[in-house]
Enzyme design. Structure first.
Site, PDB file in Angstrom:
ATOM      1  N   GLU A   1       0.814  -1.235   0.000  1.00 43.92           N
ATOM      2  CA  GLU A   1       0.000   0.000   0.000  1.00 43.92           C
ATOM      3  C   GLU A   1       0.838   1.270   0.000  1.00 43.92           C
ATOM      4  O   GLU A   1       0.516   2.215   0.724  1.00 43.92           O
ATOM      5  CB  GLU A   1      -0.921   0.013   1.237  1.00 43.92           C
ATOM      6  CG  GLU A   1      -1.860  -1.161   1.290  1.00 43.92           C
ATOM      7  CD  GLU A   1      -2.629  -1.242   2.606  1.00 43.92           C
ATOM      8  OE1 GLU A   1      -3.819  -1.530   2.562  1.00 43.92           O
ATOM      9  OE2 GLU A   1      -2.036  -1.031   3.680  1.00 43.92           O
TER      10      GLU A   1
HETATM   11  C1  TNX Z   1      -4.364  -3.915   4.725  1.00 50.07           C
HETATM   12  S1  TNX Z   1      -2.963  -6.195   3.879  1.00 50.07           S
HETATM   13  C2  TNX Z   1      -3.060  -3.734   5.148  1.00 50.07           C
HETATM   14  C3  TNX Z   1      -2.818  -3.322   6.531  1.00 50.07           C
HETATM   15  C4  TNX Z   1      -4.085  -3.146   7.315  1.00 50.07           C
HETATM   16  C5  TNX Z   1      -5.068  -4.220   6.955  1.00 50.07           C
HETATM   17  C6  TNX Z   1      -6.330  -4.154   7.748  1.00 50.07           C
HETATM   18  C7  TNX Z   1      -1.778  -5.284   3.901  1.00 50.07           C
HETATM   19  C8  TNX Z   1      -0.569  -5.804   3.337  1.00 50.07           C
HETATM   20  N1  TNX Z   1      -1.945  -4.056   4.421  1.00 50.07           N
HETATM   21  O1  TNX Z   1      -2.067  -2.127   6.526  1.00 50.07           O
HETATM   22  O2  TNX Z   1      -3.783  -3.208   8.665  1.00 50.07           O
HETATM   23  O3  TNX Z   1      -5.380  -4.099   5.593  1.00 50.07           O
HETATM   24  O4  TNX Z   1      -7.125  -5.272   7.520  1.00 50.07           O
END
Ligand code: TNX
Length: 512
Positions: A326
């Site tokens: 992300e």
């Molecule tokens: C996505 S999955 C994220 C996390 C969050 C999570 C909450 C991923 C690699 N990153 O930063 O905590 O969703 O469900």
């Protein structure tokens, strides 16, 4: 009908309809389900004459047996003496590298005379001891075990795991979890034969591991957590102790520092890590995707190299997780540049880089591993480059997803995830046959935006975690939901004995 005939008939009906013994029920309630199990007639009784034998000079094997012996002495209050050779009324461990039992697999035979455990590695012996624990009375795993004789059902098990990587991730960045809490989580993993704990040690809300060269990361960056409550961090000394605690249970700790996004806490601690260099308050919300280290500054890479150096020195295992998820505020070319350089830095320290699936956008070398969580194409792109993959689809194994509309904790962006939905996943269907050999295994992440302490983590992890342990250990063609839910229902007594705050899902007939 003659009286005699009637008596025989009644006896016969009684014999065939008598309910299964507790020992037999436990032996058919193992989680994860063994590859091959035959329940037999009879029992092995552990009493104050029982002895223990270790037919191996291997020091790791000796440690496994000696820890098991201590545990057995604790739960029975007998003294269980060592014996140099196999004898009657003995529990006999042997290490044999030529038996053909694969690493972590084991062969267990229990009959009226002996318990025999054979494996080709200490890890295999350890897995067998976890099976033996599941076969003894539930109350033995409580704080105050009853201290008495007990019986193991006679049986034979040939067991071996489907996947090498049977992991769980704990996010200690959004909310901090103490060393004691993490140790307890490790105990749960080991009990269900899971062997990796991935610790998410940094995020926008906090940096949780001491870095000697960058002390403000924790002196300032660890002070808070989501919601503005007091945060925390692990000193390197505490962290080493945790790594050892896990290693004693055959659990590998994989540290993650999330880069180049999810770095607000680092930039708040050291403004020079951001492009604008301005000072920042700590962040206590739960948004994602707004932070990025500065790609243009060479000093950013000196920082990353220092962090990787210190992490590598704390990590006996081969893997370092560098996040990579992300990074929505990092332009694409910069993102690819970041991952490429970080991969070099990690490799130069003799370690293998793991990153979330997005890293597949960069050129990966075959020592790197991508962790699939939402976009199957990323998993395929990683495999096509010859990189290995870990499977963590959010819709199946994200333990922070709510079970149903009644869930007290958790999120729902990947959908509600019932115990059945999680269990019914077929991990073999993510990539095609030709790439199956690149699937290292399965990992269940537990993100902590909505949970503050271990009891709340337990609510989300139990009862889904044992199911995921089984997905990772047992071949899909051996598993069925109808059988699993019966077995899981019988683990309620274990959860109670351990004091686990599990969610009493209405999908399961709990037997406590
Ligand atoms: C996505 S999955 C994220 C996390 C969050 C999570 C909450 C991923 C690699 N990153 O930063 O905590 O969703 O469900």
């Amino acid at each position: 009908m003659s009286l005699l005939f009637r008596a025989i008939l009644i006896l016969f009906l009684f014999a065939t309809c008598s309910p299964a013994s507790h020992e037999e029920v436990r032996s058919t309630s193992l989680i994860p389900l063994p590859a091959d199990l035959t329940v037999q007639q009879g029992f092995f009784e552990v009493n104050n004459q029982t002895t223990i034998v270790c037919l191996s000079d291997d020091s790791a094997a000796h440690q496994v047996v000696s820890r098991f012996r201590q545990l057995l002495e604790k739960v029975t209050s007998f003294s269980i003496p060592w014996q140099p050779e196999a004898a009657d009324n003995a529990i006999v461990f042997s290490l044999d590298t030529k038996t053909g039992v694969p690493d972590e697999g084991y062969h267990l035979v229990i009959n009226g005379r002996q318990v025999k455990i054979t494996a080709s590695s200490a890890a295999g012996l350890y897995c067998a001891t976890q099976t033996l624990r599941q076969l003894w009375p539930e109350e033995f795993d409580s704080e105050n075990p009853p201290r008495q004789n007990f019986r193991w059902q006679a049986l034979e098990i040939h067991d071996t795991p489907r996947y090498r990587w049977r992991g769980a991730m704990l996010d200690v960045a959004r909310h901090f979890f103490t060393i004691e809490e993490v140790k307890r989580y490790i105990d749960y993993l080991a009990f269900y034969k899971m062997n990796v704990l991935h610790l998410h040690l940094s995020d926008d809300q906090g940096w949780r591991i001491e870095m000697k060269k960058w002390p403000r990361l924790t002196a300032f960056g660890a002070q808070q957590e989501v919601g503005g409550t007091t945060g925390g961090f692990y000193t390197q000394e505490q962290y080493r102790e945790l790594v050892q605690y896990a290693a004693d249970r055959f659990v590998l700790v994989v540290p993650e520092i999330d880069l180049p996004g999810h770095t607000h806490a680092a930039m708040a601690s050291y403004p020079e890590l951001s492009c604008d260099g301005r000072s920042r308050e700590l962040y206590t919300g739960i948004d994602v995707g707004f932070s990025s280290l500065c790609y243009q500054k060479e000093s950013t890479f000196a920082f990353i190299a220092d962090v990787v150096d210190e992490l590598a020195a704390l990590t006996p295992g081969p893997f370092l997780h560098i996040g990579g998820d992300e990074a929505l505020s990092t332009p694409h070319e910069e993102y690819v540049g970041f991952i490429t350089r970080i991969q070099q830095i990690v490799r130069a320290r003799g370690k293998r880089m793991i990153g979330w699936e997005e890293i597949a956008q960069a050129h990966l070398d075959s020592t790197s591993v991508a962790q699939y969580w939402s976009n199957q194409q990323h998993a395929k792109d990683a495999a096509a480059q010859g990189a290995m993959i870990i499977l963590s689809p959010a819709t199946r194994v994200y333990l922070d997803m709510k079970y149903d509309s009644t869930s007290v904790f958790g999120q729902d962006w990947a959908g509600l995830t019932s115990v059945e939905k999680s269990y019914q996943w077929l991990p073999d269907t993510v990539v095609s046959e030709t790439w199956q050999h690149l699937v290292l295994g399965i990992e269940a992440p537990l993100w902590s935006e909505t949970i503050t302490h271990l009891d709340e983590a337990e609510y989300l992890a139990f009862p889904r975690l044992p199911g995921i342990a089984e997905l990772a250990w047992t071949n899909s063609n051996k598993r069925t939901w109808s059988d699993y839910r019966q077995r899981l229902g019988r683990h309620a007594k274990r959860f109670d004995a351990w004091g686990i705050h599990y969610f009493r899902s209405p999908e399961i007939e709990w037997q406590n």
